[in-house]
Design a protein around this motif. Sequence first.
Motif, short mmCIF file in Angstrom:
data_model
loop_
_atom_site.label_atom_id
_atom_site.label_comp_id
_atom_site.label_asym_id
_atom_site.label_seq_id
_atom_site.Cartn_x
_atom_site.Cartn_y
_atom_site.Cartn_z
N ALA A 61 1.00 -0.68 -0.33
CA ALA A 61 0.01 -0.20 -0.11
C ALA A 61 1.01 0.87 -0.06
CB ALA A 61 -0.94 -0.38 1.27
N THR A 63 0.81 5.35 -0.15
CA THR A 63 0.27 6.61 0.77
C THR A 63 1.38 7.51 0.46
OG1 THR A 63 -0.93 5.15 1.74
CG2 THR A 63 -1.15 7.31 2.11
N ASN A 65 1.07 11.52 2.22
CA ASN A 65 1.31 12.46 2.77
C ASN A 65 1.29 13.44 2.25
OD1 ASN A 65 -0.81 11.92 4.36
ND2 ASN A 65 0.78 9.26 4.86
N ASN A 136 -8.89 6.60 -0.04
CA ASN A 136 -8.12 8.14 -1.06
C ASN A 136 -7.27 8.17 -2.47
OD1 ASN A 136 -8.12 9.52 1.95
ND2 ASN A 136 -6.95 7.78 2.76
N CYS A 137 -8.11 6.91 -3.00
CA CYS A 137 -7.52 7.32 -4.56
C CYS A 137 -8.54 8.62 -5.09
CB CYS A 137 -6.99 6.13 -4.88
SG CYS A 137 -8.77 5.40 -5.42
N SER A 156 -3.88 7.72 -2.11
CA SER A 156 -3.18 5.96 -2.36
C SER A 156 -3.07 5.64 -3.23
CB SER A 156 -3.65 6.01 -0.58
OG SER A 156 -3.25 6.49 0.55
N GLN A 158 -2.46 0.39 -4.61
CA GLN A 158 -1.90 -0.43 -4.60
C GLN A 158 -1.30 -1.12 -4.97
OE1 GLN A 158 -4.14 -3.18 -1.21
NE2 GLN A 158 -4.21 -4.54 -3.07
#
Length: 446
Positions: A61, A63, A65, A136-137, A156, A158
Amino acid sequence: MEIASNAQQCGRCRLRFMAIFAFLLAVLVSRAGAYDPLDPNGNITIKWDVVSWTPDGYVAAVTMNNFQMYRHIPTPGWTLGWAWAKKEVIWSMVGAQTTEQGDCSKFKGNIPHCCKKVPTVVDLLPGVPYNQQIANCCKGGVVAAWGQDPSAAVSSFQVSVGLAGTSNKTVKLPRNFTLLGPGPGYTCGPAKIVPSTTFLTPDRRRKTQALMTWNVTCTYSQFLARKNPSCCVSFSSFYNETITPCPSCACGCQHKNCIKSDSKLLSLVGVNTPRKDNTPLLQCTRHMCPIRVHWHVKLNYKDYWRAKIAITNFNYRMNYTQWTLVAQHPNLNNVTQVFSFGYKPLVPYQSINDTGMFYGMKFYNDLIMEAGPFGNVQSEVLLQKDKNTFTLKQGWAFPRKVYFNGDECMLPPPDTYPFLPNSAIFKSLPFTMFILSVIFTLIIIL
């Protein structure tokens, strides 16, 4: 022969010294450009969490930020790239995709999503099928600034990686990370292994832990992003009819193909369509900036004073969404009311509350349209006077620094600011009027 040999050695020494000096200078300049005193800890951190092992690799995953207080990633969004350390491939992705598949001819049957040594990844657009989404994609790569909306300052996806090793000892970290957002300016450091991230299960009753975690930190430098500023500031006041315009060619005058506001070319279909290389189409102005910020000192009350802020877009190919405006002014520690913008004080590292961030209200003025009649937003701010510091002399009422969307704008030279009329004349006016009235009365009597 010895003299010639010594000369050659001296020449090589000079070349080495110059090369080392140039390298150190480049490093110092890039670091200086990346450091922002108003947001010293601002960065974008990319975190990779290995959540499971597969027969030939892992599922991670990823991410992103955005910890920058007032710099967001606008449309057309971020682009993330890296170089694999071995011969890894991407079997599949959720919430993002690569821009190219690469040469996967050696695979039979199950074909990977991407076989490139240096993949380039972009976010998916909103509205993709649910089975292609994760939290959050799928926002088109748009990431809000942390200071404006922390809940939207994250993106985000995957990724399932193959041919990568199946343990902490055999997995090699990717290298040479690059981040475009949506243009240049970001520099990413190397990936570093950090303590594994802890997650809560959906019922929030149990903690799980990533099998392996590494971070990549990317910082922004306006110096690397562009040669010239992307915005400028003009000033005016109620006590002086003179308007201080943006400096001439404040943003460079290399955009020779500007268009006048009354040009017939503006009626052509597609003239407002953004280009892939983000080439602007600017309205012809003296300053040649895409954005102008105008600060007007409007009124002076007994205990308060009032300023008007107007932001104008001169780019026919750009809409500014989720825009931010940062101003540094000594009286921003006493903001009483902001009428049609959102406002949040920013306290830099020196803990002096003289900096604030203005931004648009959602669904009202958080979008600045392209150049034209609707390409501006404006608001007013009411500030309480500090009896010890307040003055209208020597340009005190104007901001010291202005940033738009995280880039510093060019201000006019201080000696051109609107100046107060000579105070001595005003102080002597009552007495002068008295003398004139006496003379006028005597003339009438006589």
